[in-house]
Enzyme design. Sequence first.
Site, mmCIF file in Angstrom:
data_model
loop_
_atom_site.group_PDB
_atom_site.id
_atom_site.type_symbol
_atom_site.label_atom_id
_atom_site.label_comp_id
_atom_site.label_asym_id
_atom_site.label_seq_id
_atom_site.Cartn_x
_atom_site.Cartn_y
_atom_site.Cartn_z
ATOM 1 N N LYS A 76 6.901 2.037 1.953
ATOM 2 C CA LYS A 76 6.864 0.532 1.851
ATOM 3 C C LYS A 76 8.167 0.173 0.912
ATOM 4 C CE LYS A 76 4.010 -2.373 -1.023
ATOM 5 N NZ LYS A 76 2.716 -2.634 -2.065
ATOM 6 N N SER A 152 -0.698 -5.719 -0.910
ATOM 7 C CA SER A 152 0.736 -5.863 -0.253
ATOM 8 C C SER A 152 1.225 -4.689 0.518
ATOM 9 C CB SER A 152 1.487 -6.102 -1.606
ATOM 10 O OG SER A 152 1.818 -4.716 -2.392
ATOM 11 N N SER A 176 -3.560 -3.194 -4.062
ATOM 12 C CA SER A 176 -2.309 -3.155 -2.844
ATOM 13 C C SER A 176 -2.603 -1.977 -2.116
ATOM 14 C CB SER A 176 -0.956 -3.520 -3.149
ATOM 15 O OG SER A 176 -1.030 -4.721 -3.722
#
Length: 501
Positions: A76, A152, A176
């Site tokens: 990520k 996220s 997230s």
Amino acid sequence: MQGFSDYDMYDAMGLAQLVRDKETTALELCEAAIARIEAINPKINAVIHAMFDKARQAAAGSLPDGPFTGVPFLLKDLLAAYAGEPFTQGCRGYRNFIPDHDSELARRYKKAGLVVLGKTNTPEFGLLGVTEPELHGPTRNPWNPERSPGGSSGGSGAAVASGMVPMASGGDGGGSIRIPSAWCGLFGLKPSRGRVPAGPDSGELWQGAAQEHVLTRSVRDSAAMLDAICGPEPGAPYEILRPQRPYLEETAIAPEKLKIGFNTVSPIGLPVHDECIKAVHTAARLLADLGHVVEEKAPAIDGSALARSYFVMYYGEVAADIEQMGKDLNRRATRRDVEAMTWTLGRLGKTFSACDFVNAKRQWNKAARAMADFFTGCDLYLIPTNAQLPPVIGANRLSVFEKAGSAVIHALGLEKLLIASGMVEKTGYRSLALTPFTQLANLCGLPAMSVPLHWSADGLPCGCQFVAPFGREDMLFRLAGQLEQAAPWRDRIPLVHATRM
């Protein structure tokens, strides 16, 4: 290996076993993953930076001997910095920023033998439950590309669900990891506060609310990865008790008879979709069939007060992030460096006092005590992961009117008036309307997992969330292993998937 199409039939541990048994090589797996990324990514925009040449070089060389040696992996593009590669955090101001060192977690991923192929999309600074940054554009849900995969860690969720890689990294400061896991049909666990290192640049993330881990298709991959990355580092602010045995072993141990309290009412009093309620009720029936005691019960927590305390931290962290950007870029950060909403949040963060921030943290501690009381009568807390099904792409964007209004407010310095009017709180509640259930575990520092046990009538995943007492990831993994056997989910294939190339 046994044919090119076999790659996405295996989880990460299965691929690692093939490498150990010399049935394939790390380079062959690397090429298989690259082929899938190149074929699938244009449809969903999960990977925003490719590192294919570096990955090929690593796969062809001498990889560390770890539990995932040779397995393709994606990082990520937030928190997990990789030396020499872009680290944008979904932000225009950072689009040319290259860190000169790895984060501690990136080092541990490499030590586990993983081959990093690239970076996945994230909303700016990881601030939203959807992944639609202006810098990189929206990531789409493999189950329905018109909808969001969540955030996220939405890029990671979409990449794993579509079969690009068997697992990818994520961070969870308000849900997230769990939010995209629920909306992408994956397993996602947020560890307890302090279980995973945050260094070397931070002691703890988001005042201890955020922890990093992975999104996976299988429970055992998540457990084995937590075994590989957990534990303190030099300079960590605290160390929590280590597990009695490897988490991977826990997944194969049947849980004792558990008492599980469940609730489907939004903590902030907003509507919950029927499918999300149905998901919890379905899980409750399954748990009862497995011999557990399930009853409707909720902790004594003021959800609205806790949400307000979350907003104070959230705004303050954004203000600090924008200031940090100026230090990283060696110049003053301006509103052109970030999205309009981010700039607004940062300005709001500067209007709160130190007293406001302390009172917010006290609210977290009050909630943590209430959860401890709840767990004297229950072993686990079952709630929806999300309150709604995945939203349509673009549904949460600021309107032109809102952007213009924000610019006027900042120009006139009216942020305090905006807070007093209640508009800030109203906007925060609008954001939490989709995902009001996940923040509880973050603010209390508790481990929590989203398990894909339900799909809507339209074929959209709808996860169930289990929250455990502090430090009890072992209990979660035991139950997750049992649920995975009783109601397997890995045979469900989304619309956009490698097997449908």
